[in-house]
Design an enzyme around this catalytic site. Structure first.
Site, PDB file in Angstrom:
ATOM      1  N   ALA A  30       1.035  -1.529   0.176  1.00  0.00           N
ATOM      2  CA  ALA A  30       0.193   0.053   0.031  1.00  0.00           C
ATOM      3  C   ALA A  30       0.957   1.207   0.048  1.00  0.00           C
ATOM      4  O   ALA A  30       0.493   2.279  -0.446  1.00  0.00           O
ATOM      5  CB  ALA A  30      -0.828   0.014   1.176  1.00  0.00           C
ATOM      6  N   GLN A  73      -6.781  -0.552   6.281  1.00  0.00           N
ATOM      7  CA  GLN A  73      -7.551  -1.367   7.538  1.00  0.00           C
ATOM      8  C   GLN A  73      -8.772  -1.375   7.269  1.00  0.00           C
ATOM      9  O   GLN A  73      -9.417  -2.285   8.175  1.00  0.00           O
ATOM     10  CB  GLN A  73      -6.951  -0.263   9.031  1.00  0.00           C
ATOM     11  N   HIS A 110      -1.100  -7.833   3.394  1.00  0.00           N
ATOM     12  CA  HIS A 110      -0.696  -8.538   4.707  1.00  0.00           C
ATOM     13  C   HIS A 110      -1.688  -7.960   6.137  1.00  0.00           C
ATOM     14  O   HIS A 110      -1.575  -8.470   7.082  1.00  0.00           O
ATOM     15  CB  HIS A 110       0.593  -8.432   5.053  1.00  0.00           C
ATOM     16  N   THR A 150       8.769  -7.582 -13.142  1.00  0.00           N
ATOM     17  CA  THR A 150       8.327  -9.169 -13.229  1.00  0.00           C
ATOM     18  C   THR A 150       7.152  -9.106 -11.886  1.00  0.00           C
ATOM     19  O   THR A 150       7.648  -8.889 -10.780  1.00  0.00           O
ATOM     20  CB  THR A 150       9.230 -10.200 -13.022  1.00  0.00           C
ATOM     21  N   CYS A 195       5.113   1.577  11.802  1.00  0.00           N
ATOM     22  CA  CYS A 195       5.947   2.202  11.120  1.00  0.00           C
ATOM     23  C   CYS A 195       6.644   3.502  11.893  1.00  0.00           C
ATOM     24  O   CYS A 195       7.679   3.695  11.539  1.00  0.00           O
ATOM     25  CB  CYS A 195       5.401   2.901   9.789  1.00  0.00           C
TER      26      CYS A 195
END
Length: 361
Positions: free
Chosen positions: A71, A169, A188, A224, A306
């Site tokens: 994200a 979220q 995730h 890729t 973070c």
């Protein structure tokens, strides 16, 4: 360890892990490059498209979904490239995730305030750019409040601007308003793998490509693509759709249990509208950092993963008007599909015991 940090990341679903194994090169030609035209490449490309459809099923109709590394990349793409296409200016909420907020700062954006409950104030025409971009997250990652995205989309569209929604979220957990023009999501956070996310772009929105060098992702993001990561993401999305109501009921039960066990703690942010898998609370006299050390067998956080190592207090709590002392006495607890009631009881009991070591009864 009792894991109560679902906003930082979620456990990988066994089904998602199994879907990924097929494309990790263990047998046959499953390691093939999805851009190759031989049989193995075509099979890998087909798996990516199946995953794309699974991910898109939880997003509004009438748009295209592009896989990204996460994200953060999707938000940077939408804001930095979007500002080139829509040069009228940028605005965004003061409680946005750092992935958006730091882009907003680089773009000299207008920062929009929130109230003491962590909810955005009603949009004001004077603060909405003409022919630009407005960033409004769906569910706040630190306090769980659900923002009025549709209201900001209407205000943005009235001034010929685009609405970017950070739905990280909320994706797979709450309904995503179909009025957004750009939506960023991450695997995730819904029991998928790390290292993959997506940007949804509404039909008719002309966003410049992110990277050049190949025709991957419909010419918008060269490089890729990993069939394994896509397969894991797609399976996690399909599970989220299938279990939507069941997961929500489970999360609400745990929310009620947590409130019953922490009656002396003050909730940061509105209790409603809020995603009830996020409980951010504070207690006078508690040192949050020390609490994490004393309750070391419980995984929880002080705020965004973070920013947890920066030593700074939560910018979200400060934007809500919470004092620095109260912000340092705050912790964030998160739970979800694989959290049992027993785990939550034991985890909260350990946190209460750790608070007592600090002299807080």
């Amino acid at each position: 360890m009792i894991y109560l940090d679902y906003q930082a990341t979620t456990p990988l679903a066994p089904e998602a892990r199994e879907a990924m194994l097929r494309w990790l090169g263990g047998e046959g030609d499953s390691f093939a490059n999805p851009s190759s035209t031989h049989k193995g490449g075509r099979a890998a490309a087909a798996a990516i498209e199946v995953a794309r459809d699974q991910v898109a099923a939880l997003l509004p109709k009438g748009g295209r979904t592009f896989f990204t590394s996460g994200a953060t990349e999707a938000l940077n793409w939408a804001l930095l490239r979007g500002a080139e296409a829509m040069p009228g200016g940028v605005a965004g909420l003061s409680v946005e995730h750092a992935a958006s907020l730091q882009c907003l700062e680089r773009l000299n954006a207008t920062i929009l305030p929130v109230d003491s409950e962590g909810l955005a104030l009603p949009p004001d025409d004077a603060s909405i750019p003409e022919g630009g971009i407005v960033a409004t997250m769906l569910v706040n990652n630190e306090v769980g409040t659900i923002q009025p995205v549709a209201d900001f989309a209407a205000a943005a569209h009235a001034r010929n601007s685009l609405l970017l929604c950070d739905a990280v979220q909320g994706y797979g957990r709450v309904a995503i308003p179909d009025s957004a023009d750009l939506i960023a999501i991450s695997a995730h956070k819904i029991h998928g793998p790390k290292g993959i996310g997506a940007l949804w772009i509404k039909d008719g929105v002309d966003l410049p490509p992110l990277m050049f060098g190949g025709a991957q992702e419909q010419g918008m993001r060269s490089g890729t693509v990993s069939p394994a990561l896509c397969a894991g993401f797609g399976t996690a999305a399909a599970l989220a759709a299938e279990r939507f109501d069941k997961d929500a009921e489970h999360v609400d039960r745990l929310w009620s249990l947590a409130l019953d066990m922490l009656p002396e703690w003050t909730i940061n942010g509105a209790a409603n509208p809020r995603y009830h898998g996020n409980l951010n609370v504070r207690r006078e006299g508690v040192n949050g950092l020390r609490l994490m050390s004393d309750a070391r067998n419980v995984a929880f956080s002080l705020g965004s993963a973070c920013g947890s190592g920066s030593g700074k207090v939560s910018h979200v709590l400060r934007a809500m008007g919470v004092s620095e002392a109260d912000a340092r006495a705050s912790i964030r607890l998160g739970w979800g599909r694989y959290t049992s009631e027993q785990d939550l009881r034991e985890g909260l009991a350990a946190i209460r015991d750790a608070a007592r070591l600090q002299g807080v009864n």
